[in-house]
Design a protein around this motif. Sequence first.
Motif, PDB file in Angstrom:
ATOM      1  N   ALA A 278     -23.827   9.610 -25.923  1.00 12.75           N
ATOM      2  CA  ALA A 278     -23.653   8.205 -26.323  1.00 12.75           C
ATOM      3  C   ALA A 278     -22.910   7.443 -25.236  1.00 12.75           C
ATOM      4  CB  ALA A 278     -22.913   8.114 -27.657  1.00 12.75           C
ATOM      5  N   SER A 279     -23.419   7.554 -24.019  1.00  7.17           N
ATOM      6  CA  SER A 279     -22.728   7.016 -22.847  1.00  7.17           C
ATOM      7  C   SER A 279     -22.835   5.497 -22.778  1.00  7.17           C
ATOM      8  CB  SER A 279     -23.308   7.638 -21.574  1.00  7.17           C
ATOM      9  OG  SER A 279     -23.132   9.042 -21.586  1.00  7.17           O
ATOM     10  N   HIS A 280     -21.853   4.921 -22.115  1.00  9.00           N
ATOM     11  CA  HIS A 280     -21.796   3.475 -21.958  1.00  9.00           C
ATOM     12  C   HIS A 280     -21.375   3.153 -20.523  1.00  9.00           C
ATOM     13  CE1 HIS A 280     -21.495  -0.650 -23.498  1.00  9.00           C
ATOM     14  NE2 HIS A 280     -20.476  -0.792 -22.682  1.00  9.00           N
ATOM     15  N   GLY A 281     -22.027   2.159 -19.936  1.00  9.78           N
ATOM     16  CA  GLY A 281     -21.675   1.751 -18.579  1.00  9.78           C
ATOM     17  C   GLY A 281     -22.796   2.019 -17.593  1.00  9.78           C
TER      18      GLY A 281
ATOM     19  N   ASP B  70     -23.871   1.505 -27.867  1.00  2.10           N
ATOM     20  CA  ASP B  70     -23.564   2.007 -26.528  1.00  2.10           C
ATOM     21  C   ASP B  70     -24.757   1.748 -25.607  1.00  2.10           C
ATOM     22  OD1 ASP B  70     -20.955   3.211 -26.999  1.00  2.10           O
ATOM     23  OD2 ASP B  70     -22.038   4.658 -28.243  1.00  2.10           O
ATOM     24  N   VAL B  71     -24.477   1.252 -24.415  1.00  2.00           N
ATOM     25  CA  VAL B  71     -25.544   0.922 -23.465  1.00  2.00           C
ATOM     26  C   VAL B  71     -25.272   1.615 -22.143  1.00  2.00           C
ATOM     27  CG1 VAL B  71     -26.783  -0.912 -22.260  1.00  2.00           C
ATOM     28  CG2 VAL B  71     -25.853  -1.341 -24.552  1.00  2.00           C
ATOM     29  N   ALA B  72     -26.153   2.522 -21.766  1.00  3.56           N
ATOM     30  CA  ALA B  72     -26.069   3.188 -20.466  1.00  3.56           C
ATOM     31  C   ALA B  72     -27.090   2.540 -19.531  1.00  3.56           C
ATOM     32  CB  ALA B  72     -26.354   4.675 -20.596  1.00  3.56           C
ATOM     33  N   ILE B  73     -26.589   1.970 -18.444  1.00  6.79           N
ATOM     34  CA  ILE B  73     -27.448   1.378 -17.418  1.00  6.79           C
ATOM     35  C   ILE B  73     -27.660   2.431 -16.338  1.00  6.79           C
ATOM     36  CG2 ILE B  73     -27.713  -0.470 -15.735  1.00  6.79           C
ATOM     37  CD1 ILE B  73     -27.630  -1.511 -18.602  1.00  6.79           C
ATOM     38  N   LEU B  74     -28.889   2.886 -16.168  1.00  2.31           N
ATOM     39  CA  LEU B  74     -29.201   3.886 -15.150  1.00  2.31           C
ATOM     40  C   LEU B  74     -29.870   3.196 -13.967  1.00  2.31           C
ATOM     41  CD1 LEU B  74     -30.593   6.832 -17.323  1.00  2.31           C
ATOM     42  CD2 LEU B  74     -28.214   6.207 -16.814  1.00  2.31           C
ATOM     43  N   ARG B  75     -29.153   3.154 -12.857  1.00  2.00           N
ATOM     44  CA  ARG B  75     -29.695   2.540 -11.639  1.00  2.00           C
ATOM     45  C   ARG B  75     -30.415   3.623 -10.827  1.00  2.00           C
ATOM     46  NH1 ARG B  75     -24.407  -1.309 -10.276  1.00  2.00           N
ATOM     47  NH2 ARG B  75     -24.913  -2.906 -11.848  1.00  2.00           N
ATOM     48  N   LEU B  76     -31.734   3.528 -10.805  1.00  2.00           N
ATOM     49  CA  LEU B  76     -32.564   4.572 -10.230  1.00  2.00           C
ATOM     50  C   LEU B  76     -32.861   4.313  -8.757  1.00  2.00           C
ATOM     51  CD1 LEU B  76     -35.222   4.863 -13.091  1.00  2.00           C
ATOM     52  CD2 LEU B  76     -32.968   5.944 -12.955  1.00  2.00           C
TER      53      LEU B  76
ATOM     54  N   ALA C  78     -29.398  -9.543 -14.044  1.00  2.00           N
ATOM     55  CA  ALA C  78     -29.223 -10.373 -15.232  1.00  2.00           C
ATOM     56  C   ALA C  78     -29.651  -9.623 -16.485  1.00  2.00           C
ATOM     57  CB  ALA C  78     -30.017 -11.669 -15.090  1.00  2.00           C
ATOM     58  N   ALA C  79     -30.720  -8.828 -16.374  1.00  2.00           N
ATOM     59  CA  ALA C  79     -31.178  -8.040 -17.518  1.00  2.00           C
ATOM     60  C   ALA C  79     -30.164  -6.956 -17.876  1.00  2.00           C
ATOM     61  CB  ALA C  79     -32.543  -7.421 -17.212  1.00  2.00           C
ATOM     62  N   GLU C  80     -29.587  -6.302 -16.863  1.00  2.00           N
ATOM     63  CA  GLU C  80     -28.515  -5.334 -17.125  1.00  2.00           C
ATOM     64  C   GLU C  80     -27.406  -5.982 -17.950  1.00  2.00           C
ATOM     65  OE1 GLU C  80     -28.590  -2.683 -12.976  1.00  2.00           O
ATOM     66  OE2 GLU C  80     -26.751  -3.618 -13.695  1.00  2.00           O
ATOM     67  N   ASN C  81     -26.958  -7.124 -17.487  1.00  3.48           N
ATOM     68  CA  ASN C  81     -25.837  -7.807 -18.152  1.00  3.48           C
ATOM     69  C   ASN C  81     -26.212  -8.235 -19.569  1.00  3.48           C
ATOM     70  OD1 ASN C  81     -24.105  -7.511 -15.962  1.00  3.48           O
ATOM     71  ND2 ASN C  81     -24.813  -9.401 -15.001  1.00  3.48           N
ATOM     72  N   ALA C  82     -27.480  -8.634 -19.753  1.00  4.20           N
ATOM     73  CA  ALA C  82     -27.914  -9.047 -21.084  1.00  4.20           C
ATOM     74  C   ALA C  82     -27.864  -7.877 -22.067  1.00  4.20           C
ATOM     75  CB  ALA C  82     -29.328  -9.621 -21.010  1.00  4.20           C
ATOM     76  N   TRP C  83     -28.257  -6.685 -21.608  1.00  3.95           N
ATOM     77  CA  TRP C  83     -28.198  -5.516 -22.485  1.00  3.95           C
ATOM     78  C   TRP C  83     -26.759  -5.085 -22.748  1.00  3.95           C
ATOM     79  CZ3 TRP C  83     -31.497  -3.795 -25.789  1.00  3.95           C
ATOM     80  CH2 TRP C  83     -32.864  -4.046 -25.607  1.00  3.95           C
ATOM     81  N   LEU C  84     -25.910  -5.160 -21.735  1.00  3.73           N
ATOM     82  CA  LEU C  84     -24.501  -4.817 -21.950  1.00  3.73           C
ATOM     83  C   LEU C  84     -23.859  -5.785 -22.947  1.00  3.73           C
ATOM     84  CD1 LEU C  84     -23.504  -3.935 -18.281  1.00  3.73           C
ATOM     85  CD2 LEU C  84     -23.554  -2.347 -20.220  1.00  3.73           C
ATOM     86  N   GLU C  85     -24.203  -7.054 -22.823  1.00  8.39           N
ATOM     87  CA  GLU C  85     -23.674  -8.053 -23.758  1.00  8.39           C
ATOM     88  C   GLU C  85     -24.202  -7.796 -25.170  1.00  8.39           C
ATOM     89  OE1 GLU C  85     -23.798 -12.880 -24.573  1.00  8.39           O
ATOM     90  OE2 GLU C  85     -24.603 -12.061 -22.705  1.00  8.39           O
TER      91      GLU C  85
END
Length: 292
Positions: free
Chosen positions: A206-209, A152-158, A137-144
Amino acid sequence: MPTLMCFGLGYTAEHFVDAFGDRFDRIIGTVRGIERATALNARFAGRVKVLAFDGNSASAQTKEAAADADAALVSIPQTETGDPVLAAFGKELVRAHRLRSIVYLSTVGVYGDHAGAWVDETTAPRANSIRGQKRLAAENAWLEFGARFGADVAILRLAGIYGPGRNVLVQVARGEARRVAKAGQVFNRIHVADIAQTIDAAFAKASHGVFNVADNEPSPPGDPIVFAAQLLGREPPPEIPFAEAAPSLSPMALSFWQDCRRVKNDKLKRELGVKLRFPTYREGLRALFAAH
């Protein structure tokens, strides 16, 4: 980028700042307590301004600093009520309208259990823990947020993080390593130095996704422990069947063992151009052993 705001100057963010902080003219970071902020201000000696943010209420000084950010590294985990950074600083970030590049540190745990099958960024997340669901949900909130305000929002799944001071060499040396065995169980890992270079690449491009940040070789949990023991010239601890170990594991630890998957990192290499310094735990542990 002139100003970077690190919301949560913890283990990973500190390593990033140490390695790549010179890319920015100004860096501001937050930690939970005043004592920790004082210690880090002394360590960074003016290179980074560290302020206290307890995850709930933010001071006027911290809000003012956030409003000056052109880039943000977010590593504070979500709470029961949502993302604490958006809750405390969202209005300032929107009002200032300066923020253009965001890197959010998430976890491969959002994928949930896939019975050892491979997952990549096109795999639909199916987190079965409340913590994983809130992280998604937090990932989606930042993308939104990025979509609404032009950032630009880069989500890094560690994957599982290790590095200096936090690794199985330390655990084996202290006699604290537990070699739990569960048939078919595998985990990915990632060295903190490779996370740092991924964060740098995400800002630079400036990555996104969404990007998986994991090593090349998912492996049984006991394998790094055996390898660490060999490096130290010690006998590895005996295997403990998972059923025997489970009653003594914390709820958080148990949640990790409920999920089994192999995480692909092709997009990390292809789109961000990251070449892992430590493609498996063996290279990482050898380097840590050599350093100490």
